[in-house]
Motif scaffolding. Structure first.
Motif, short mmCIF file in Angstrom:
data_model
loop_
_atom_site.label_atom_id
_atom_site.label_comp_id
_atom_site.label_asym_id
_atom_site.label_seq_id
_atom_site.Cartn_x
_atom_site.Cartn_y
_atom_site.Cartn_z
N ALA A 414 14.66 -0.84 14.13
CA ALA A 414 15.57 0.24 14.51
C ALA A 414 16.99 -0.04 14.02
CB ALA A 414 15.57 0.44 16.02
N ARG A 415 17.39 -1.31 14.06
CA ARG A 415 18.73 -1.64 13.57
C ARG A 415 18.84 -1.42 12.06
NH1 ARG A 415 18.32 -5.40 17.85
NH2 ARG A 415 17.30 -6.99 16.56
N GLN A 416 17.75 -1.67 11.34
CA GLN A 416 17.76 -1.38 9.91
C GLN A 416 17.81 0.12 9.65
OE1 GLN A 416 14.91 -3.66 7.47
NE2 GLN A 416 14.45 -4.88 9.31
N GLY A 420 20.74 2.48 7.72
CA GLY A 420 20.47 3.51 6.72
C GLY A 420 21.12 4.84 7.06
N VAL A 421 21.05 5.22 8.33
CA VAL A 421 21.68 6.48 8.74
C VAL A 421 23.19 6.40 8.53
CG1 VAL A 421 22.09 8.05 10.67
CG2 VAL A 421 19.84 6.99 10.41
N LEU A 422 23.79 5.28 8.94
CA LEU A 422 25.24 5.11 8.78
C LEU A 422 25.65 5.09 7.31
CD1 LEU A 422 25.89 2.44 11.57
CD2 LEU A 422 26.54 4.85 11.63
N ALA A 423 24.73 4.67 6.46
CA ALA A 423 25.02 4.63 5.02
C ALA A 423 24.81 5.98 4.35
CB ALA A 423 24.15 3.58 4.35
N GLY A 424 24.42 6.99 5.13
CA GLY A 424 24.26 8.33 4.58
C GLY A 424 22.92 8.59 3.95
N GLU A 425 21.88 7.83 4.36
CA GLU A 425 20.55 7.99 3.75
C GLU A 425 19.71 9.05 4.44
OE1 GLU A 425 18.71 4.13 3.52
OE2 GLU A 425 20.56 3.19 2.79
N GLY A 426 20.27 9.72 5.44
CA GLY A 426 19.53 10.79 6.10
C GLY A 426 19.25 10.49 7.55
N ASP A 427 18.43 11.36 8.16
CA ASP A 427 18.04 11.16 9.56
C ASP A 427 17.14 9.93 9.68
OD1 ASP A 427 19.42 13.35 10.40
OD2 ASP A 427 17.71 14.72 10.33
N PRO A 428 16.96 9.41 10.92
CA PRO A 428 16.10 8.24 11.11
C PRO A 428 14.71 8.39 10.50
CG PRO A 428 17.37 8.62 13.10
CD PRO A 428 17.67 9.77 12.18
N GLU A 429 14.09 9.55 10.65
CA GLU A 429 12.75 9.77 10.07
C GLU A 429 12.78 9.55 8.56
OE1 GLU A 429 9.75 10.51 11.12
OE2 GLU A 429 9.87 11.33 13.16
N VAL A 431 14.94 7.80 6.80
CA VAL A 431 15.22 6.40 6.48
C VAL A 431 13.95 5.56 6.63
CG1 VAL A 431 16.55 4.36 7.12
CG2 VAL A 431 17.65 6.61 7.08
N VAL A 432 13.20 5.80 7.70
CA VAL A 432 11.95 5.07 7.92
C VAL A 432 11.01 5.29 6.74
CG1 VAL A 432 9.86 4.97 9.32
CG2 VAL A 432 12.09 5.01 10.44
N ALA A 433 10.89 6.54 6.31
CA ALA A 433 9.98 6.85 5.21
C ALA A 433 10.47 6.24 3.89
CB ALA A 433 9.84 8.36 5.07
N ALA A 434 11.77 6.37 3.61
CA ALA A 434 12.32 5.90 2.34
C ALA A 434 12.29 4.38 2.23
CB ALA A 434 13.74 6.42 2.16
N ARG A 435 12.54 3.70 3.33
CA ARG A 435 12.60 2.24 3.30
C ARG A 435 11.28 1.58 3.67
NH1 ARG A 435 18.25 -0.29 5.55
NH2 ARG A 435 19.73 1.01 4.39
N GLY A 436 10.31 2.39 4.09
CA GLY A 436 9.02 1.83 4.47
C GLY A 436 9.12 0.91 5.66
N LEU A 437 9.79 1.36 6.70
CA LEU A 437 10.09 0.50 7.84
C LEU A 437 9.16 0.67 9.03
CD1 LEU A 437 14.00 0.74 7.86
CD2 LEU A 437 12.58 -1.13 7.00
N GLU A 438 8.14 1.50 8.92
CA GLU A 438 7.30 1.74 10.08
C GLU A 438 6.47 0.50 10.43
OE1 GLU A 438 4.71 5.52 11.79
OE2 GLU A 438 5.74 5.59 9.86
N ALA A 482 6.50 -12.98 7.68
CA ALA A 482 5.66 -12.58 6.55
C ALA A 482 5.57 -11.07 6.41
CB ALA A 482 4.27 -13.19 6.72
N THR A 483 5.64 -10.37 7.52
CA THR A 483 5.54 -8.90 7.49
C THR A 483 6.90 -8.23 7.48
OG1 THR A 483 5.40 -8.82 9.91
CG2 THR A 483 3.32 -8.94 8.67
N LYS A 484 7.99 -9.03 7.29
CA LYS A 484 9.37 -8.52 7.24
C LYS A 484 9.73 -7.75 8.50
CE LYS A 484 9.37 -8.29 2.22
NZ LYS A 484 9.56 -7.44 1.00
N GLY A 485 9.22 -8.25 9.64
CA GLY A 485 9.56 -7.66 10.92
C GLY A 485 8.84 -6.38 11.25
#
Length: 502
Positions: A414-416, A420-429, A431-438, A482-485
């Protein structure tokens, strides 16, 4: 001009030996569509001298007419400040010459204000409540704006020439004047700041002004005097003019206390004068010798009839008053279940509206407070901006928390996402999709990481098999790395114990 000031006295020493007394005059520009006495429209940022009429320019033969909405707003302010509302009051001419006053007088109220004898309770940062007595709240018109061009300070001294914009001339003002504020002691600067902030919040709640200090919608003239003890008569005051931020109000009071203490210690008189506050240095400098009321040669305005608000109208306005900030804070604290200290932190951070909007968007009060008072407060401090200027919305925070609650991301991810949101990458959804953070939901991939971690730490496996569950954290940590969190730590623990047990 004032005498040369000796070296400043340390503030703590000054308030030990002198009793400070304050008096604060707050001017608020009313958010009416037109000016106080004419039909010229009011809007911020218009071309200079494009919002004028013969009345606001003071042309011969032009007659004023009182703005009824401005009177209503003045009554709203008076009632919110627990004032008596006059059954009849009148305008007066305050006579003085200055280029931004084209009539050579300001239409104001003198001996018959529309509101008088009020009070407001001010809450300080530690929860202490300090009552400030209000002497009067009266209606008047604003002056124009002088711009001094050339020179280093932007003031008239040293300028090559001056320009005058009369767009502001005639904008409705209400001036709130306190009685002497006594008993604040070493907390006088804090009381001054909190008082002005309390009024700003009230103006906004009443919807009578945008109350944006950076635009000059709210300005404070801060009077300071010192006396040896609270039993002595009031000392000679100075008036620091047009202070337009909460921080500057506090700093100006603090500086004047130290400066006046130095003057008195040197056996010199404090000069009754206006002073200018310098934001860059936190100091004040001499302006002009302060005029007394008789110097303005007040007399009743002959072109305006008295204002006589009916008691029925006043009670209608009172009944329609919105919830005021102090009452709203108490209600929200009860609704949110915050402890007193938690609510004070939210209030002091200017986060009440942000938390309320985040809760309204679906987050729990605890989650809303966690984000705004935690990661976002740190980000705002690092960026040197106010919390409400951070590039994220309450709705986005609620969406971020929803992703955590649903298990799609964990707190670390969530902190990552927040970054992303603060950097202007869009809404949380997005950012999760673009960065593959799920969070990883595939047990097959998780088992591969678990087996690799177990194989790398056989000694830990033996300890766990022997009944010592403490070292299992080392295995979980290796899997998370190993799973990058992106693994669910709870599920990882379950799989580790299953594998070792097998």
């Amino acid at each position: 001009m004032s005498l040369n000031t000796p070296a400043l006295v340390e503030y703590t020493d000054a308030v030990k030996r002198y009793d400070p007394v304050l008096g604060i005059e707050v001017h608020v520009e009313l958010g009416t569509r037109t000016k106080m006495f004419c039909a010229a429209e009011v809007s911020f940022g218009a071309e200079p001298n494009s919002q004028t009429t013969p009345v606001s320019l003071g042309l011969p033969g032009a007659l004023p007419v009182v703005n009824g909405k401005a009177v209503e707003y003045a009554i709203r302010i008076g009632l919110a400040l627990n004032c008596q509302i006059a059954e009849t009051c009148r305008f007066a001419r305050k006579n003085y010459f200055y280029p931004d006053v084209p009539k050579n007088f300001q239409t104001s109220q003198y001996d018959e204000p529309i509101a008088y004898e009020g009070w407001v309770d001010v809450e300080l940062e530690d929860g202490t409540v300090f009552r400030v007595e209000i002497e009067r709240a009266h209606m008047e018109e604003d002056a124009g704006k002088n711009t001094h061009v050339g020179g280093a300070t932007g003031r008239i001294h040293g300028a090559e020439y001056s320009l005058v914009d009369y767009n502001r001339a005639g904008i409705p003002l209400v001036e709130i004047v306190t009685k002497p504020i006594e008993g604040a002691g070493d907390r006088a600067p804090e009381v001054a700041r909190a008082y002005v902030q309390t009024l700003r919040d009230i103006f906004r709640a009443l919807d009578v002004s945008e109350a944006r200090m950076e635009r000059g919608n709210v300005r404070a003239d801060v009077n300071v005097s010192l006396r040896p003890t609270p039993q002595d008569k009031l000392g000679t005051r100075t008036e620091t003019k047009n202070v337009n931020s909460f921080r500057s109000v506090e700093r100006s009071v603090r500086f004047e206390i130290s400066r006046q203490a130095a003057v008195l210690d040197a056996g010199l008189p404090v000069i009754q004068e206006t002073r200018h506050f310098h934001e860059e240095s936190g100091t004040t400098s001499s302006g002009r010798v302060k005029s007394d009321a008789e110097d303005y040669r007040y007399f009743p305005e002959p072109d305006l009839v008295p204002v006589a608000p009916s008691r029925e109208w006043v009670e209608q306005i009172r009944a329609a008053l919105p919830e005021l900030p102090a009452a709203r804070r108490r209600r929200l604290q009860g609704d949110w279940g915050y402890a007193d200290a938690e609510m004070r932190d939210v209030v002091n951070a200017g986060a009440v509206d942000l938390v309320e909007a985040t809760v309204a968007a679906g987050a729990t009060p605890a989650a809303a407070r966690k984000w705004w008072m935690g990661e976002l407060a740190r980000h705002a401090k690092q960026a040197e901006v106010n919390l409400d200027e951070v590039a994220i919305t309450p709705a986005q925070i609620a969406q971020l928390q929803s992703l955590v609650d649903s298990g799609r991301i964990n707190d670390k991810l969530a902190r990552q996402v927040l970054e992303g949101v603060l950097a202007g990458e869009g809404d949380p959804e997005a950012v999760v999709a673009a960065r593959g953070l799920e969070v990883m939901s595939d047990d097959g991939a998780l088992l591969e990481a678990v087996d690799a971690a177990l194989a790398a730490q056989p000694d830990v496996v033996e300890k766990v098999r022997g009944g010592n569950l403490g070292p299992v954290g080392a295995i979980i940590g290796a899997v998370m790395k190993a799973t990058k969190g992106q693994a669910d730590a709870k599920r990882v623990r379950e799989l580790v114990l299953e594998r070792i047990g097998g």
